[in-house]
Design an enzyme around this catalytic site. Sequence first.
Site, PDB file in Angstrom:
ATOM      1  CE  LYS A 219      -4.370  -1.893   1.414  1.00  0.00           C
ATOM      2  NZ  LYS A 219      -5.357  -2.154   2.466  1.00  0.00           N
ATOM      3  NE  ARG A 253      -7.521  -8.358   0.550  1.00  0.00           N
ATOM      4  CZ  ARG A 253      -7.058  -7.585  -0.421  1.00  0.00           C
ATOM      5  NH1 ARG A 253      -6.012  -6.817  -0.224  1.00  0.00           N
ATOM      6  NH2 ARG A 253      -7.660  -7.574  -1.598  1.00  0.00           N
TER       7      ARG A 253
HETATM    8  N1  HH2 Z   1      -7.421  -3.854   0.945  1.00  0.00           N
HETATM    9  C1  HH2 Z   1      -7.770  -3.864  -0.360  1.00  0.00           C
HETATM   10  C2  HH2 Z   1      -8.865  -4.618  -0.800  1.00  0.00           C
HETATM   11  N2  HH2 Z   1      -9.589  -5.363   0.078  1.00  0.00           N
HETATM   12  N3  HH2 Z   1      -9.984  -6.121   2.286  1.00  0.00           N
HETATM   13  C3  HH2 Z   1      -9.677  -6.111   3.572  1.00  0.00           C
HETATM   14  N4  HH2 Z   1     -10.391  -6.821   4.465  1.00  0.00           N
HETATM   15  N5  HH2 Z   1      -8.607  -5.374   4.056  1.00  0.00           N
HETATM   16  C4  HH2 Z   1      -7.837  -4.620   3.239  1.00  0.00           C
HETATM   17  O1  HH2 Z   1      -6.892  -3.954   3.732  1.00  0.00           O
HETATM   18  C5  HH2 Z   1      -8.151  -4.596   1.841  1.00  0.00           C
HETATM   19  C6  HH2 Z   1      -9.259  -5.373   1.387  1.00  0.00           C
HETATM   20  C7  HH2 Z   1      -6.975  -3.048  -1.337  1.00  0.00           C
HETATM   21  O2  HH2 Z   1      -5.885  -3.744  -1.852  1.00  0.00           O
HETATM   22  P1  HH2 Z   1      -5.883  -4.510  -3.268  1.00  0.00           P
HETATM   23  O3  HH2 Z   1      -6.955  -5.532  -3.339  1.00  0.00           O
HETATM   24  O4  HH2 Z   1      -4.527  -5.039  -3.496  1.00  0.00           O
HETATM   25  O5  HH2 Z   1      -6.123  -3.369  -4.329  1.00  0.00           O
HETATM   26  P2  HH2 Z   1      -7.398  -2.905  -5.153  1.00  0.00           P
HETATM   27  O6  HH2 Z   1      -8.423  -2.442  -4.180  1.00  0.00           O
HETATM   28  O7  HH2 Z   1      -6.880  -1.790  -6.029  1.00  0.00           O
HETATM   29  O8  HH2 Z   1      -7.899  -4.080  -5.936  1.00  0.00           O
END
Ligand code: HH2
Length: 282
Positions: A219, A253
Amino acid sequence: MNHRVLPGAPIPAVMGVLNVTPDSFSDGGLFADPEKALQRARQMVEAGVDCLDIGGESTRPGAQPVSLGEELERVCPVLEAIRGELTIPVSVDTSSPEVMREAARLGASLINDVRSFRREGAVDAAGATGLPLCIMHMQGEPATMQDRPHYADDVVAEVLAFLRYRRDELVAAGIAVERIMVDPGFGFGKSLEHNLRLLDRLETITAEDWPVLVGISRKSMLGRITGRGVEQRMPASVAAASIAMIRGASVVRVHDVVETLDAARLVRALGELEKTEGQGHE
Ligand code: HH2
């Protein structure tokens, strides 16, 4: 700390991110094709990951919402392909009641909603799945959440109060408390200082009787601290996950599963040692 939401998984457990989106901030477009997504799932399972998290909507700062049809088209074929071949528990990252229902029908093991089931119909849909649920703190909506994140007093106290309040609302709606996992929501309507305070005082949140999921992987807070682009954030991500695990997170995660699993194994070994020492002193 406990694992009632991922029965049989070690503590802490590692959740591998599988974004089936064209626009996720770190792996957007890489696994949008179901065959590529399945290959990535196989890789993560081979590495020893404890569960997967499939998401069909990017929630990065500034992301625009996805249509229901598109989200279903992204998530369902991948979930079906994984279920047809692998036994790994699969979490589905969605805020949409229809996707929750479909995910449960196709064999998902957990519903992860960054909006904490606040969309209309989401509590009923999620409740009816009978699955464990992850509620997450987010200030605002992805499109605007990083514009001016603001907390009146203490970000940690506010996040904790929200998670308790939302847990209680779900319980009041008939969802068993044992089904609920919580997440402070790193990067979701939070400045760098807010994120650091949450990580520093994570034990305030993990001390409660609920499993805590933490997602800091790659992040922008890590980019701000290290000066590195998304592709170069693995070491900082593993360090952040390690801090979270040591401070009591039950699940991390992550995108970099191989490296984080090694860190998790070390934290698990320390946990085992503590148990033995505890017995020795009885
Ligand atoms: N962060 C993201 C998405 N889902 N769910 C939970 N429970 N906690 C988190 O910190 C979280 C999440 C964002 O990261 P990512 O999926 O890599 O990116 P994007 O939202 O651009 O798909």
